[in-house]
Design a protein around this motif. Structure first.
Motif, short mmCIF file in Angstrom:
data_model
loop_
_atom_site.label_atom_id
_atom_site.label_comp_id
_atom_site.label_asym_id
_atom_site.label_seq_id
_atom_site.Cartn_x
_atom_site.Cartn_y
_atom_site.Cartn_z
N GLY B 470 43.91 -26.21 3.88
CA GLY B 470 43.35 -25.94 2.55
C GLY B 470 43.90 -24.67 1.94
O GLY B 470 43.84 -24.47 0.72
N TYR B 471 44.44 -23.79 2.76
CA TYR B 471 44.97 -22.53 2.24
C TYR B 471 46.40 -22.66 1.73
O TYR B 471 46.92 -21.72 1.12
N ILE B 472 47.03 -23.78 2.01
CA ILE B 472 48.47 -23.86 1.74
C ILE B 472 48.77 -23.66 0.26
O ILE B 472 49.64 -22.85 -0.11
N ARG B 473 48.06 -24.34 -0.58
CA ARG B 473 48.32 -24.16 -2.01
C ARG B 473 47.91 -22.78 -2.49
O ARG B 473 48.51 -22.23 -3.41
N ARG B 474 46.90 -22.23 -1.89
CA ARG B 474 46.45 -20.89 -2.32
C ARG B 474 47.49 -19.83 -2.01
O ARG B 474 47.67 -18.91 -2.79
N VAL B 475 48.15 -19.96 -0.86
CA VAL B 475 49.11 -18.89 -0.52
C VAL B 475 50.50 -19.17 -1.06
O VAL B 475 51.23 -18.24 -1.41
N PHE B 476 50.88 -20.43 -1.11
CA PHE B 476 52.26 -20.71 -1.53
C PHE B 476 52.37 -21.08 -3.01
O PHE B 476 53.45 -21.02 -3.59
N GLY B 477 51.28 -21.47 -3.61
CA GLY B 477 51.31 -21.85 -5.02
C GLY B 477 51.70 -23.32 -5.19
O GLY B 477 52.39 -23.91 -4.36
N ASP B 478 51.27 -23.89 -6.32
CA ASP B 478 51.49 -25.31 -6.57
C ASP B 478 52.96 -25.67 -6.68
O ASP B 478 53.39 -26.72 -6.17
N ALA B 479 53.73 -24.84 -7.33
CA ALA B 479 55.12 -25.22 -7.61
C ALA B 479 55.88 -25.43 -6.30
O ALA B 479 56.57 -26.45 -6.12
N LEU B 480 55.74 -24.50 -5.37
CA LEU B 480 56.48 -24.60 -4.12
C LEU B 480 55.95 -25.76 -3.27
O LEU B 480 56.72 -26.53 -2.68
N VAL B 481 54.63 -25.89 -3.22
CA VAL B 481 54.06 -26.96 -2.40
C VAL B 481 54.45 -28.32 -2.99
O VAL B 481 54.83 -29.24 -2.25
N ASP B 482 54.42 -28.45 -4.31
CA ASP B 482 54.80 -29.73 -4.93
C ASP B 482 56.27 -30.03 -4.68
O ASP B 482 56.65 -31.20 -4.49
N LYS B 483 57.10 -29.01 -4.68
CA LYS B 483 58.53 -29.21 -4.38
C LYS B 483 58.70 -29.79 -2.97
O LYS B 483 59.42 -30.76 -2.76
N HIS B 484 57.99 -29.22 -2.02
CA HIS B 484 58.11 -29.69 -0.63
C HIS B 484 57.45 -31.06 -0.46
O HIS B 484 57.92 -31.88 0.32
N LEU B 485 56.38 -31.28 -1.19
CA LEU B 485 55.72 -32.58 -1.12
C LEU B 485 56.64 -33.67 -1.65
O LEU B 485 56.73 -34.77 -1.06
N ALA B 486 57.36 -33.38 -2.70
CA ALA B 486 58.31 -34.36 -3.25
C ALA B 486 59.42 -34.63 -2.23
O ALA B 486 59.82 -35.79 -2.02
N MET B 487 59.90 -33.58 -1.58
CA MET B 487 60.94 -33.77 -0.53
C MET B 487 60.37 -34.61 0.61
O MET B 487 61.04 -35.49 1.14
N LYS B 488 59.13 -34.32 0.97
CA LYS B 488 58.49 -35.06 2.05
C LYS B 488 58.38 -36.55 1.68
O LYS B 488 58.68 -37.43 2.51
N ARG B 489 58.00 -36.83 0.47
CA ARG B 489 57.83 -38.24 0.06
C ARG B 489 59.16 -38.97 0.08
O ARG B 489 59.21 -40.16 0.39
#
Lengths: 310, 503
Positions: B470-489
């Motif tokens: 649950g902390y991942i978006r709080r510490v890394f921010g949406d932009a970076l997490v969404d970038k990695h999520l897109a790569m993951k998908r």
């Protein structure tokens, strides 16, 4: 820090996997079921003993898991207990009966310190004679070979038989050739002066002096792990004094030469000039895989030498 | 901030939801047809019911023991086709349930744990990735060699460590353990077997290293190694965290030692350990740096403590605890069989034995903070205050991590904080559970309180996955997490690989 309040049987296993690091059964199978942890977890999850027969059969009872368990579970004891609930193979049961009959009417044991050679050493009469001469002690005609085999295969031990055996040993200094029997004698005869065969021979100057830095020394795992805390110091001193390498891993746990695969893995990356073993059985295993002389410790010293030096 | 940004932030444990099992029989049939054994007995699945933390519980539907890259590839292809979650496990030394399977298949990598080739001239080793570092050390040492850096825990696996980072007491000099990887054989989530390195399939290499298992299963690794040397170890004792950390950072910045770290008994006895591979380095330290340290030797520190507690008799309980802890722990670090001629022969064995014996327990919560050098003292002092609030006894473990500028792409969305330059610093906050019984909520509140400090400071964490994701978006921010999520998908269309760890 682990609690000291909970029981020391398989329910206490928390699954740390430290026993896997030292387990020859796991090294051979690379499967979590084939480890003390796997057995403990299986029991915690309701597995019947009969479902575990293959794993129980694969364990060589080297005892390596006992000194490394942070919960201080008697893992070796756990496995021996579980084996009692698995039917012994007919040939093993017959062998136990044979040993039992042989021990039925033993000659009177000589006075003083005694060697209990065990089945493997007794099978090599020449080596046994050399050991006796080097140690300068008598040999028990009843060395509890039937009891040792019962411990190994999970066979029944008649209480009367065990009592008469222990009565015969009471109060003596004992050198015990069978590591599994030695382990149990430590429980049955608390306070007794007990030594494994390897330790007793290794304490002889005539042998100790002949251990060279190019040798690979194979500690007999069962006797070693049964008294690990004390014997670590004994073998560490021997290693430092002679410069030899040993079958002790980085945790100072002994890797047993129980089969050719283990012996080969032990020698991987090593080029010893000789291999020295404490156990006659391991001598045969190493002779199959090593292209160098394999000697029992007792074969290092000439007969009578120790007595002449004494 | 995305709508799911606060997931898991409530003060209670946040286990992942259990997979519903749809398609499992067909998946098993496909694997059996390919000759892959799937163990489905409760006894086998139960081996993997929890991880080293012992607070997250979940059972896989079945277990597969890894045997080859081809077998793993077949497994992942079938998992994609049948949309079956795959949880990959090495040593299982996670504490937040990252290696716990909440249904699906658990892939036990320890089945692939053989050393394949040692090149003593090039100082490299090729090994199967499920091997424990301890097993690797065992074979390297026979050739007079050693790995560069690995967690001080014998049951850490190579693959698991490369996937998250890995910290040793030489990390301030050599970097995190993952930095010693030269190349990897990876099975992608869709089942391709790919060799990757900084020069070959570099993007995959960057994502797999410190990638928390999201972008592939590491099946083999080529690692840098080095000649083995025993250590000359020195201990300095402090009564304040600040002065010890300042001295640690001074030593690291000046490359004054080969090994450095801080291990404490609460904040009362703070031990700065400093060690050396060679007599030359040790002599240079003694000539140039030792006199600048503000710590005491053991005897001097004992006198300081005696004086301190003589003036504060109401703290007798604390003094007694320190004394007992010293008597229990110190001999463990000095066992003669692991030392020769005053040098420590097997640091991982010595530390790991001590860790399991004196720090381990059935439940372990070890929240951590990873910060840039300049924020570190603040982070540790604030984390220490949280420890004091939640537990009577605890330990802090602090080390520096040398960062390699050329590895910056590896560090993206990892335990390495984005603002760190030169060194990152990490601190683990570990309560001593002993015989006490704490609720899961107590543990979770403690972890949240530590992690909130990280959010406040713009830090990162080593254990940000699993129950703490649950902390991942709080510490890394949406932009970076969404970038990695897109790569993951893109890499994992059915989102089956280690799906409960990060996203």
């Amino acid at each position: 820090m682990y609690s000291t309040a909970h029981p020391r049987d398989y329910p206490a296993c928390s699954g740390c996997s430290l026993c896997r690091l030292v387990c020859p059964m796991w090294r051979s199978h690379r499967d979590p079921r084939f480890s003390p942890e796997g057995l403990a977890k299986a029991r915690q999850n309701g597995a019947a003993v009969t479902e575990l027969a293959d794993v129980l059969d694969a364990c060589v009872l080297c005892g390596a898991c006992d000194p490394v368990c942070p919960e201080n579970i008697d893992l070796g004891g756990m496995i021996m207990d579980l084996r009692r609930d698995v039917p012994a193979r007919p040939e093993q049961a017959a062998l136990q009966t044979g040993y039992r009959k042989a021990a039925a009417a033993p000659d009177a044991a000589p006075a003083g310190a005694l060697l209990l050679p065990g089945a493997a050493l007794r099978a090599d009469a020449g080596l046994l004679a050399r050991v006796l001469e080097l140690l300068g002690i008598g040999c028990a005609t009843d060395d509890g070979a039937d009891i040792a085999l019962a411990l190994e295969i999970g066979g029944a031990i008649d209480p009367g038989r065990r009592r008469s055996f222990l009565d015969m040993l009471g109060g003596r200094t004992l050198v015990v050739g069978d590591g599994l029997l030695l382990r149990e004698l430590r429980h049955w005869l608390p306070g007794a002066r007990l030594q494994g065969l390897g330790e007793a021979l290794g304490n002889l100057g005539a042998i100790r002096r002949r251990i060279a830095s190019a040798d690979f020394y194979v500690v007999e795992a069962r006797a070693y792990h049964a008294d690990h805390e004390r014997l670590v110091a004994h073998y560490d001193a021997l290693r430092k004094e002679s410069g030899c390498s040993m079958n002790l891993d980085l945790q100072r746990i002994a890797i047993p030469g129980c089969d050719e695969a283990e012996a080969s893995w032990m020698l991987k990356g090593r080029r010893p000039a000789r291999i020295l073993v404490e156990s006659p059985a391991e001598r045969e295993v190493f002779r199959c895989v090593a292209g160098v002389p394999v000697l029992h410790l007792a074969e290092l010293a000439a007969p009578n030498e120790e007595m002449h030096n004494a | 901030m995305a709508p799911d940004a606060l997931q898991g932030i409530v003060r209670q444990q946040t286990n992942a939801a259990r997979w519903n099992g749809a398609g499992w029989p067909d998946f098993v049939a496909a694997l059996c047809a390919a000759g892959v054994e799937v163990a489905e007995s409760a006894a086998t699945r139960g081996i993997f019911a929890t991880d080293a933390g012992g607070t997250a519980y979940g059972l896989p539907h079945g277990v597969v023991v890894a045997r080859s890259a081809a077998q793993v590839a077949g497994l992942l292809q079938a998992a994609q086709a049948h949309r079956v979650p795959v949880t990959v496990r090495g040593g299982g030394l996670t504490t937040e349930g990252e290696s716990v399977a909440y249904g699906g298949v658990l892939l036990d990598m320890t089945g692939m744990s053989r050393v394949l080739a040692i090149d003593a001239d090039a100082l490299t080793v090729r090994t199967e990735a499920g091997i424990y570092w301890h097993g690797l050390a065992e074979e390297l040492r026979r050739a007079g060699l050693d790995y560069l850096s690995a967690p001080l825990n014998m049951t850490s696996s190579v693959g698991g460590t490369l996937g998250v980072g890995g910290i040793d007491v030489n990390s301030a000099r050599l970097g995190c353990s993952a930095d010693q990887a030269i190349s990897l054989q990876v099975v992608t989530p869709t089942g391709e077997i790919v060799e990757c390195s900084d020069s070959e399939n570099a993007e995959l290499f960057q994502r797999v290293i410190l990638g928390y298992g999201q972008f592939g299963v590491i099946t083999e690794a080529t690692l840098k190694i080095r000649p083995y040397t025993p250590l000359s170890m020195h201990y300095y004792y402090y009564s304040t965290l600040r002065s010890a950390i300042e001295d640690l950072q001074m030593l690291d910045a000046n490359d004054a030692s080969d090994y450095s770290g801080i291990l404490t008994i609460m904040d009362c006895a703070v031990n700065l350990l400093v060690a050396f591979d060679s007599s030359e380095r040790e002599a240079a330290f003694k000539a140039n740096w030792e006199q600048r340290l503000r710590g005491h030797g053991e005897f001097g520190f004992a006198l300081c403590m005696a004086g301190h507690y003589a003036l504060r008799p109401w703290k007798a309980g604390e003094a007694l605890y320190l004394l007992k802890r010293k008597q229990a722990v110190f001999p463990e670090f000095r066992r003669p069989e692991f030392h020769r001629d005053g040098r420590m022969e097997d640091r991982t064995v010595v530390f790991s034995r001590a860790v399991w014996k004196h720090w381990g327990s059935r439940n372990m919560v070890i929240p951590d903070l990873a910060t840039s050098a300049d924020k570190f003292i603040d982070a540790v002092e604030r984390g220490n205050a949280v420890c004091r609030k939640f537990f009577p006894h605890y330990t802090l473990y602090c080390v520096g991590i040398k960062l390699r500028p050329e590895h910056k792409p590896h560090y993206e969305m990892s335990c390495v904080p984005p603002d760190a330059e030169g060194w990152a610093y990490g601190c683990e906050f570990e309560p001593m559970i002993e015989d006490a019984v704490y609720s899961r909520d107590h543990f979770q509140s403690f972890k949240n309180a530590i992690y909130d400090i990280g959010v406040d400071l713009g830090a990162s964490y080593y254990r940000f996955g699993g129950m703490m994701k649950g902390y991942i978006r709080r510490v890394f921010g949406d932009a970076l997490v969404d970038k990695h999520l897109a790569m993951k998908r893109r890499a994992d269309p059915a989102m089956i690989l280690n799906r409960d760890v990060i996203f």
